[in-house]
Motif scaffolding. Structure first.
Motif, PDB file in Angstrom:
ATOM      1  N   THR A  12     -11.386  -5.625 -24.821  1.00 47.64           N
ATOM      2  CA  THR A  12     -11.221  -6.731 -24.295  1.00 47.64           C
ATOM      3  C   THR A  12     -10.902  -6.116 -22.836  1.00 47.64           C
ATOM      4  O   THR A  12      -9.924  -5.400 -22.585  1.00 47.64           O
ATOM      5  N   TYR A  13     -11.611  -6.875 -21.781  1.00 50.01           N
ATOM      6  CA  TYR A  13     -11.397  -6.513 -20.546  1.00 50.01           C
ATOM      7  C   TYR A  13     -12.044  -5.315 -20.055  1.00 50.01           C
ATOM      8  O   TYR A  13     -11.716  -5.051 -18.995  1.00 50.01           O
ATOM      9  N   TYR A  14     -12.534  -4.577 -21.082  1.00 48.34           N
ATOM     10  CA  TYR A  14     -13.190  -3.307 -20.398  1.00 48.34           C
ATOM     11  C   TYR A  14     -14.904  -3.684 -20.267  1.00 48.34           C
ATOM     12  O   TYR A  14     -15.444  -4.437 -21.218  1.00 48.34           O
ATOM     13  N   ALA A  15     -15.478  -3.148 -19.494  1.00 43.14           N
ATOM     14  CA  ALA A  15     -16.955  -3.288 -19.131  1.00 43.14           C
ATOM     15  C   ALA A  15     -17.487  -2.521 -20.198  1.00 43.14           C
ATOM     16  O   ALA A  15     -16.977  -1.131 -20.190  1.00 43.14           O
ATOM     17  N   GLY A  16     -18.623  -2.608 -20.873  1.00 43.82           N
ATOM     18  CA  GLY A  16     -19.135  -1.652 -21.883  1.00 43.82           C
ATOM     19  C   GLY A  16     -20.510  -1.022 -21.517  1.00 43.82           C
ATOM     20  O   GLY A  16     -21.152  -1.857 -20.778  1.00 43.82           O
ATOM     21  N   SER A  17     -20.750  -0.218 -21.763  1.00 42.97           N
ATOM     22  CA  SER A  17     -22.202   0.476 -21.226  1.00 42.97           C
ATOM     23  C   SER A  17     -22.454   1.470 -22.479  1.00 42.97           C
ATOM     24  O   SER A  17     -21.959   2.080 -23.180  1.00 42.97           O
TER      25      SER A  17
END
Length: 116
Positions: A30-35
């Motif tokens: 949650t609240y992390y950008a994912g790549s």
């Protein structure tokens, strides 16, 4: 222990499909950008796709646009990468990344091999 764990890699024929998953252990995404990144044999690591922490905004490398889809479930675990149709040039180790301010986590990678 805080870590990212990828799964879903393997051997697939050209034109086939594969879905990669990235799950967080010891924290939530949650609240992390994912790549998703990948490193093909003899090449530099490249960004494949990314998704924002809020709003679900996505970005793709030109080489995978229209074939790969990154997604997440309302910012929670996990982050997915749906890949179809796969090409031989998609063969690589795929890495998951999660980033928030100064926090930057990487998974160990999962091998995807596209071959007949």
């Amino acid at each position: 222990q805080v870590q990212l764990v990828e799964s879903g890699g393997g051997l697939v024929q050209p034109g086939g499909s594969r879905r990669l998953s990235c799950a967080a252990s010891g924290f939530t995404l949650t609240y992390y950008a994912g790549s998703w990144y990948r490193r093909a044999p003899g090449k530099e690591r490249e960004l494949v796709a990314s998704i924002s922490s809020v709003g679900g905004y996505t970005n793709y490398a030109d080489s995978v646009k229209g074939r790969f889809t990154i997604s997440r479930d309302n910012g929670k675990n996990p982050v997915y990468l749906q890949m179809t149709p796969l090409k031989s040039e998609d063969t690589a180790v795929y890495f998951c990344n999660a980033r928030k301010r100064t926090d930057d986590y990487w998974g160990q990678g999962t091998q995807v091999t596209v071959s007949s």
